[in-house]
Design a protein around this motif. Structure first.
Motif, PDB file in Angstrom:
ATOM      1  N   LEU A 227      -3.387   6.759  -6.943  1.00 29.54           N
ATOM      2  CA  LEU A 227      -4.521   5.973  -6.441  1.00 29.54           C
ATOM      3  C   LEU A 227      -4.135   4.511  -6.267  1.00 29.54           C
ATOM      4  N   PHE A 228      -3.392   3.989  -7.246  1.00 32.56           N
ATOM      5  CA  PHE A 228      -2.973   2.589  -7.151  1.00 32.56           C
ATOM      6  C   PHE A 228      -2.070   2.372  -5.931  1.00 32.56           C
ATOM      7  N   ARG A 231      -4.090   2.747  -2.712  1.00 31.02           N
ATOM      8  CA  ARG A 231      -4.922   1.557  -2.444  1.00 31.02           C
ATOM      9  C   ARG A 231      -4.071   0.397  -1.945  1.00 31.02           C
ATOM     10  N   MET A 234      -2.960   1.190   1.619  1.00 33.16           N
ATOM     11  CA  MET A 234      -4.059   1.071   2.580  1.00 33.16           C
ATOM     12  C   MET A 234      -4.363  -0.393   2.875  1.00 33.16           C
ATOM     13  N   ARG A 235      -4.348  -1.225   1.815  1.00 37.25           N
ATOM     14  CA  ARG A 235      -4.618  -2.661   2.033  1.00 37.25           C
ATOM     15  C   ARG A 235      -3.527  -3.291   2.897  1.00 37.25           C
TER      16      ARG A 235
END
Length: 566
Positions: A227-228, A231, A234-235
Motif C-alpha cells: 500500500l505504501f 500510494r 500513484m502520487r
C-alpha cells in the motif's frame, strides 16, 4: 502562368520543444526503499522458519526409524543381517529343493525378529514417548534365476487402523536396501507414524501456531508495504502525468501549426501539378485530334485513289465494249432497211437491236456510276426485294443456257427498304453473283480432274465419274430476310470454296486466285477488283459483311444492311 507566391519552408518554423526527460529510476527506488527492506527481512525470516519446520521433523523421524530397523537386535542379529544371510541361501539354492529346511528356518527367524520389532509398538501404543507406530513391516526379495517368477515377501501387518485422509497426521513409508544402495534384490519397507500423542507432537503444534502468526504478520507487513509503495507510485505518477500533459499540449499545438503549414504547401503544389496535367492533357488532345484528322485525310485519299483506279479500269472496259457495239448496230440498221425479209425475221432483228440498246444504256449507267465519287453518291430508299428478284431473273436464263448454272432467289414477303445508291447496290450484288459463277466453274473443273485421277485403273468407274462430273450443275441462291433492325442478304453457292488464307485476303484490291488460269480464258476476270468494289460499296452503306467458306464446300456471303424507316 505567373510564378506562385513564395511560401515559407517547413524548416523555417520554430523547432518543437525537446521531449521531457523521464525521472531517474533511483528516485522511485529511494521512496520505496524502507518498505522493500522490511518486506525482505520478514520474508527471509519466515522462509527460514518454514524450511526448518518442513525438513527437520521429517528427516529426524526417518533417521530414527532407519536406525531402529538397522541396529535393533532381539537375539543375536539384526534384520538386515538376516536378510543378507537369507539372500545368500537363495542364491545357493534358487529352486529351494537342495536345503529347504535351512531356507524355512531362516525365514522363520526373520518373521520372529519382525514380530519382536513391531509388536511392542502396538502393545505400548501411546505409552512410550518417541516410540513409532508401525502399521506394516515387510521384506521383499526379487525373483532369482531358475526360481519362482514372483517376488517373495515376508510381511508383518498391524491390526491398528490407519489415520483417515482428513487427519493432519500422515503415514510415512521408509525403504532400505540391506544388500547395497543400488542392489534391488532385497528391500525392507516400513510404514510408520512418529510423534503421535507425545511431547514432540505438542512441540510441533506449537511451532505450527507460531509459524501461522509469523505468516499473518508477514502478510500484514507485506500488504502495508505494498500500500505504501502503491500510494507513493500513484502520487509520483500523477505528478509525472500532469507534467507530461502540459508538455504534450504544447507539443500538440506546435505540431498542429506545422501540419497546417504543410497542408498549405501541399495544396499549392497539388494545384500547380493539376494545372500542369491539365495543360498536358490539352496538348495531348490537340495532338490526337491532329493525328485523327491526318489519318482521316489519308484514308479518304486512299479511298479516292482506289476508286479512281477501279473507275479507270472499269471505264476502259466499258468504253471498249461500247465501241464494239457500234458495228453490230450499223449492221442491224442495214438489215432492217433491206427488202425481202419475213415478218418473223424483222421481229427478231428488232429484238436484237432493242437488246443492244439496253446493253449500251447499261454501259452508260456503269460509266456514270464508276466515275462518280462514292461520297457523293445518290442515296435513295431502295427496295432490296425488287433488286434481288430482278438480278436473279436477269441472270437465271443466261446461267442455264451458257454457264450450266441455276440462279434462284428466296425473298421474304414484303418490301425490305434500305438507304443507298441503287446503281452501286446493283453492281455489288452482280459482282457477288459473278464471283459465285466463277467458283462453280472451278468446282466443275475440279470434279473432272478428280474423276480422271481416281478412275485410272477402273475404266467403267472412270467413265461414270466423268459422266457425273459433266452433269454436275452449279447453284447460286440469293435469299433476303429481316432480322430486327437489319436486312440480311445472303449469296450462297456450291462452288470450289476458299481456304482460310484466301478468305482472309479476298477483299484486298488486286488479290485474285484466277489470274493466269486457262479456265477463265476469254472472260473479263482475274483483276482482283470485284470483291474489293463490293467491300467499298458496303462500307459506304454501313453494312457488315460475313464470309463462311471451306475448301470444296461452297461459300456464303452474308450482308447485314441497316433497315430504313417505313
Amino acid at each position: 502562368m505567373t510564378d506562385p507566391p513564395a511560401r515559407p519552408a517547413l524548416s523555417d518554423a520554430a523547432p518543437p520543444p525537446p521531449p521531457p526527460k523521464p525521472r531517474a529510476l533511483w528516485t522511485f527506488a529511494l521512496g520505496a526503499a524502507p518498505a522493500i527492506f522490511v518486506w525482505l527481512v520478514m520474508g527471509g525470516w519466515l522462509a527460514t522458519m518454514l524450511y526448518n519446520r518442513a525438513n527437520w521433523s521429517e528427516e529426524a523421524d526417518e533417521a530414527l526409524v532407519r536406525e531402529w530397523l538397522e541396529e535393533t537386535r532381539n537375539f543375536r542379529k539384526t534384520l538386515p543381517e538376516l536378510v543378507r544371510e537369507y539372500e545368500r541361501l537363495r542364491e545357493e539354492d534358487p529352486t529351494g529343493t537342495a536345503a529347504p529346511l535351512r531356507l524355512r528356518d531362516k525365514r522363520s527367524e526373520m518373521e520372529e525378529l519382525m514380530h519382536g520389532l513391531a509388536e511392542p509398538t502396538r502393545a505400548y501404543l501411546n505409552q512410550l514417548p518417541g516410540f513409532p507406530v508401525i502399521y506394516r513391516l515387510e521384506v521383499v526379495f526379487a525373483p532369482t534365476p531358475g526360481g519362482p517368477e514372483t517376488p517373495e515377501e515376508i510381511v508383518w501387518d498391524s491390526t491398528l487402523p490407519r489415520p483417515r485422509q482428513q487427519s493432519r497426521v500422515r503415514v510415512h513409508v521408509l525403504e532400505t536396501r540391506p544388500l547395497g544402495p543400488n542392489d534391488p534384490r532385497a528391500v525392507i519397507r516400513c510404514e510408520y507414524q512418529l510423534h503421535a500423542f507425545n511431547k514432540l507432537q505438542r512441540q510441533e503444534d506449537e511451532r505450527h501456531r507460531i509459524s501461522l502468526v509469523a505468516e499473518a504478520v508477514l502478510v500484514a507487513a507485506a500488504l502495508l508495504a505494498v500500500l505504501f509503495v502503491a500510494r507513493f507510485l500513484m502520487r509520483e505518477r500523477k505528478r509525472e502525468t500532469q507534467r507530461m500533459a502540459a508538455l504534450t499540449a504544447a507539443e500538440y499545438r506546435e505540431r498542429e501549426l506545422l501540419k497546417t503549414r504543410l497542408r498549405q504547401q501541399q495544396a499549392e503544389r497539388a494545384r500547380d501539378e493539376l494545372d500542369r496535367k491539365l495543360l498536358e492533357q490539352q496538348l495531348d488532345a490537340a495532338n490526337l485530334e491532329k493525328r485523327a484528322d491526318e489519318a482521316e485525310k489519308t484514308a479518304l485519299e486512299m479511298k479516292s485513289q482506289l476508286y479512281a483506279s477501279i473507275g479507270i479500269m472499269a471505264g476502259s472496259y466499258a468504253h471498249n465494249i461500247k465501241n464494239l457495239l457500234v458495228r453490230p448496230n450499223d449492221l442491224l440498221s442495214r438489215c432492217l432497211e433491206a427488202d425481202g425479209m419475213t415478218h418473223d425475221q424483222e421481229s427478231m432483228l428488232l429484238e436484237v437491236r432493242a437488246t443492244l440498246g439496253t446493253v449500251t444504256e447499261r454501259l452508260q449507267q456503269i460509266l456514270r456510276t464508276i466515275r462518280r465519287d462514292p461520297n457523293k453518291s445518290e442515296v435513295t430508299r431502295v427496295n432490296l426485294s425488287n433488286l434481288v428478284r430482278d438480278t436473279a431473273r436477269t441472270w437465271d436464263e443466261m446461267g442455264r443456257d451458257k454457264w450450266k448454272l441455276r440462279v434462284t432467289a428466296d425473298v421474304q414477303p414484303g418490301p425490305h427498304w434500305v438507304n443507298g445508291d441503287l446503281s452501286h447496290l446493283q453492281q455489288g450484288i452482280e459482282n457477288l453473283v459473278f464471283n459465285a459463277r466463277d467458283a462453280t466453274f472451278e468446282m466443275r473443273n475440279f470434279l473432272r480432274e478428280e474423276a480422271r485421277k481416281d478412275g485410272a485403273q477402273n475404266p467403267a468407274a472412270r467413265k461414270q465419274r466423268l459422266i457425273e462430273a459433266a452433269g454436275w450443275r452449279g447453284e447460286v441462291s440469293l435469299s433476303l430476310r429481316r432480322e430486327g433492325d437489319r436486312v440480311v442478304l445472303e449469296v450462297r453457292d456450291n462452288g470450289i470454296g476458299m481456304t482460310d488464307e484466301v478468305r482472309a485476303n479476298c477483299l484486298r484490291t488486286h488479290f485474285t486466285t484466277k489470274r493466269d488460269n486457262a479456265l477463265y480464258e476469254g472472260y473479263s476476270a482475274g483483276m482482283g477488283l470485284g470483291l474489293s468494289f463490293v467491300a467499298m460499296v458496303l462500307e459506304h452503306h454501313q453494312a457488315a459483311l460475313e464470309i463462311e467458306s471451306a475448301p470444296h464446300k461452297g461459300a456464303v456471303f452474308r450482308i447485314r444492311f441497316p433497315a430504313a424507316g417505313e
